[in-house]
Write a protein that holds these residues in place. Structure first.
Motif, PDB file in Angstrom:
ATOM      1  N   LEU A 186       0.894  -1.275   0.072  1.00 49.97           N
ATOM      2  CA  LEU A 186      -0.030   0.066   0.015  1.00 49.97           C
ATOM      3  C   LEU A 186       0.869   1.513  -0.035  1.00 49.97           C
ATOM      4  O   LEU A 186       1.970   1.269   0.584  1.00 49.97           O
ATOM      5  CB  LEU A 186      -0.915   0.108   1.471  1.00 49.97           C
ATOM      6  CG  LEU A 186      -1.893  -1.031   1.476  1.00 49.97           C
ATOM      7  CD1 LEU A 186      -2.682  -0.956   2.873  1.00 49.97           C
ATOM      8  CD2 LEU A 186      -2.725  -1.115   0.393  1.00 49.97           C
ATOM      9  N   THR A 187       0.452   2.267  -0.652  1.00 44.16           N
ATOM     10  CA  THR A 187       1.155   3.697  -0.390  1.00 44.16           C
ATOM     11  C   THR A 187       0.547   4.419   0.645  1.00 44.16           C
ATOM     12  O   THR A 187      -0.326   3.899   1.179  1.00 44.16           O
ATOM     13  CB  THR A 187       0.803   4.447  -2.012  1.00 44.16           C
ATOM     14  OG1 THR A 187      -0.478   4.545  -1.978  1.00 44.16           O
ATOM     15  CG2 THR A 187       1.224   3.765  -3.195  1.00 44.16           C
ATOM     16  N   GLU A 188       1.432   5.482   0.886  1.00 43.97           N
ATOM     17  CA  GLU A 188       1.042   6.445   2.144  1.00 43.97           C
ATOM     18  C   GLU A 188      -0.313   6.638   2.045  1.00 43.97           C
ATOM     19  O   GLU A 188      -1.104   7.074   3.387  1.00 43.97           O
ATOM     20  CB  GLU A 188       2.163   7.313   2.280  1.00 43.97           C
ATOM     21  CG  GLU A 188       2.131   8.422   1.193  1.00 43.97           C
ATOM     22  CD  GLU A 188       3.394   7.845   0.255  1.00 43.97           C
ATOM     23  OE1 GLU A 188       3.558   6.952  -0.334  1.00 43.97           O
ATOM     24  OE2 GLU A 188       4.310   8.721   0.410  1.00 43.97           O
ATOM     25  N   SER A 189      -1.193   6.886   0.797  1.00 42.12           N
ATOM     26  CA  SER A 189      -2.502   7.449   0.832  1.00 42.12           C
ATOM     27  C   SER A 189      -3.395   6.288   0.707  1.00 42.12           C
ATOM     28  O   SER A 189      -4.677   6.380   0.864  1.00 42.12           O
ATOM     29  CB  SER A 189      -2.656   8.380  -0.312  1.00 42.12           C
ATOM     30  OG  SER A 189      -2.707   7.727  -1.370  1.00 42.12           O
ATOM     31  N   GLY A 190      -2.829   4.975   1.043  1.00 41.79           N
ATOM     32  CA  GLY A 190      -3.612   3.750   1.063  1.00 41.79           C
ATOM     33  C   GLY A 190      -3.871   3.144  -0.106  1.00 41.79           C
ATOM     34  O   GLY A 190      -4.816   2.264  -0.149  1.00 41.79           O
ATOM     35  N   ALA A 191      -3.430   3.523  -1.236  1.00 44.12           N
ATOM     36  CA  ALA A 191      -3.721   2.935  -2.671  1.00 44.12           C
ATOM     37  C   ALA A 191      -2.926   1.628  -2.553  1.00 44.12           C
ATOM     38  O   ALA A 191      -1.800   1.388  -2.401  1.00 44.12           O
ATOM     39  CB  ALA A 191      -3.355   3.794  -3.676  1.00 44.12           C
ATOM     40  N   PRO A 192      -3.624   0.391  -3.024  1.00 45.07           N
ATOM     41  CA  PRO A 192      -3.180  -0.846  -3.052  1.00 45.07           C
ATOM     42  C   PRO A 192      -2.412  -1.021  -4.463  1.00 45.07           C
ATOM     43  O   PRO A 192      -2.812  -0.331  -5.435  1.00 45.07           O
ATOM     44  CB  PRO A 192      -4.395  -2.061  -3.003  1.00 45.07           C
ATOM     45  CG  PRO A 192      -5.464  -1.109  -3.756  1.00 45.07           C
ATOM     46  CD  PRO A 192      -5.231   0.498  -3.245  1.00 45.07           C
ATOM     47  N   TRP A 193      -1.497  -1.826  -4.387  1.00 47.97           N
ATOM     48  CA  TRP A 193      -0.500  -2.283  -5.577  1.00 47.97           C
ATOM     49  C   TRP A 193      -1.864  -3.012  -6.682  1.00 47.97           C
ATOM     50  O   TRP A 193      -2.369  -3.750  -6.137  1.00 47.97           O
ATOM     51  CB  TRP A 193       0.426  -3.229  -5.467  1.00 47.97           C
ATOM     52  CG  TRP A 193       1.348  -3.584  -6.532  1.00 47.97           C
ATOM     53  CD1 TRP A 193       2.068  -2.615  -7.315  1.00 47.97           C
ATOM     54  CD2 TRP A 193       1.300  -4.800  -7.083  1.00 47.97           C
ATOM     55  NE1 TRP A 193       2.869  -3.254  -8.457  1.00 47.97           N
ATOM     56  CE2 TRP A 193       2.544  -4.620  -8.062  1.00 47.97           C
ATOM     57  CE3 TRP A 193       1.178  -6.128  -7.022  1.00 47.97           C
ATOM     58  CZ2 TRP A 193       2.726  -5.915  -8.895  1.00 47.97           C
ATOM     59  CZ3 TRP A 193       1.573  -7.259  -8.009  1.00 47.97           C
ATOM     60  CH2 TRP A 193       2.236  -7.000  -9.003  1.00 47.97           C
TER      61      TRP A 193
END
Length: 374
Positions: free
Chosen positions: A165-172
């Motif tokens: 997950l990225t820092e804004s919560g987006a999943p791969w």
């Protein structure tokens, strides 16, 4: 101040925003995503203005600004086309399009509209790629005869990728990644370097296959391994591999008459570039185990900290485009470069088992080095 706008607020968009922090003279005019919840989460996290529609985002993009198309690959053609029709300069995540028919149409449209069209990745403008380019021009390794370039990422289907997950919560986007394939997603990282140094690829001889069945997702899966031999108009023979199967290896070795230039991290702008001189000791031919670090003499570009597997500044390309617009000159990340890289990448991706030699129909000259790498 240069203005960029973002379309698509998923996994890769956070990487661009992290890079934005290294360019205080750039700002985001607006962001848009068809997923309203993702758009709000992303814009709240990065404190960005959200556009209510694609048309609203294009209206927020000044004539001397650049639209970043960070959508999923299947949407690249439609979004790129809409932005070009609106007369906006476009920087697209890779690939430029999923077919050559669409890629050619975008290239022609950009020419017709008199705007710039570029495609990621922009690591070709990074310190490591530019350092090797300088070493090649100086003949440090002598005439390059053969190059081995590896873009293997390990046995990814067994990785714990649902937790990426990225820092804004987006999943791969693993379903999309498996459908699109590692060649379309990753070949450009070294292919861009190679084309920037040597110009056009004349012939591609490649094979590709899906060797890991039953990956998570739906529909036909793209090849998860490809091996290509590239013949350049003016350059050495190159072998390029891409896979999400073999153990992690992002190395490149340039074998010249005097020795071997090398780099072990395609996804690190500041990766060490080394030279191992060839020698004979007691009748044994070998490359020196004491490799010399090759460095540039001038300051290069802003760096980002490592995040996951990469330490790449994703805004080097858009920033270069904005500089070119401001200086009224061609951008290094040209539409010809993007189109040629797309053709070569698709040739590798779609090679399968029996395609054989493929003659390329597009081309571009070597890329002008960055001013600090001359």
């Amino acid at each position: 101040m240069g203005v960029i706008t973002l379309i698509g607020c998923g996994f890769v968009a956070d990487l661009y925003m992290r890079s934005l922090e290294t360019f205080p003279d750039l700002r985001v005019g607006a962001a848009w995503d068809h997923d309203a919840a993702r758009l709000k989460t992303f814009c709240d996290h990065w404190n960005l203005p959200a556009a209510g529609s694609l048309d609203e985002l294009l209206a927020a993009t000044p004539a001397d600004g650049v639209v970043l198309n960070l959508t999923n690959p299947a949407a690249h053609y439609d979004i790129n086309h809409a932005c070009l029709v609106a007369g906006r300069h476009v920087y697209s995540e890779k690939p430029l399009a999923m077919t050559m028919e669409h890629a050619r149409a975008l290239h022609a449209l950009a020419q017709d509209k008199g705007v710039m069209l570029a495609s990621a990745p922009c690591s070709v403008l990074g310190e490591a790629a530019q350092t090797i380019g300088t070493a090649l021009r100086k003949g440090i390794a002598g005439t390059p005869r053969v190059i081995y370039a590896e873009l293997d990422d390990g046995f990814v289907p067994q990785a714990d990728y649902r937790k990426w997950l990225t820092e804004s919560g987006a999943p791969w986007p693993f379903v999309d990644e498996f459908n699109v394939g590692c060649t379309l997603e990753h070949a450009g990282y070294y292919l861009g370097w190679l084309i920037s140094w040597f110009g056009s690829v004349r012939t591609v001889v490649a094979a590709s296959a899906e060797v890991i069945p039953d990956k998570v997702g739906h529909g036909p899966m793209a090849p998860d391994v490809s091996v290509a031999t590239l013949f350049f108009e003016n350059g050495p023979m190159v072998r390029l591999t891409c896979s999400i199967v073999a153990p992690h290896d992002h190395s490149i070795r340039i074998v010249g008459d005097k020795g071997v230039l090398g780099c072990n991290a395609a996804w690190d702008n500041a990766a060490k570039v080394t030279f191992a001189r060839r020698m004979t000791i007691r009748r044994r031919l070998m490359e020196s185990p004491l490799k010399k670090r090759i460095r540039l003499s001038k300051p290069t570009h802003p760096k980002v900290k490592r995040w996951g597997a990469a330490a790449m500044n994703f805004l080097l390309g858009p920033a270069e485009m904005l500089d070119a617009i401001r200086q009224n000159r061609p951008t290094r990340m040209s539409a010809d470069f993007a189109l040629h890289m797309t053709e070569v990448t698709l040739a590798i991706q779609n090679a399968g088992e029996t395609t054989g030699a493929q003659s390329m129909t597009t081309g571009c000259p070597p890329m002008e080095p960055m001013p600090w790498a001359v």
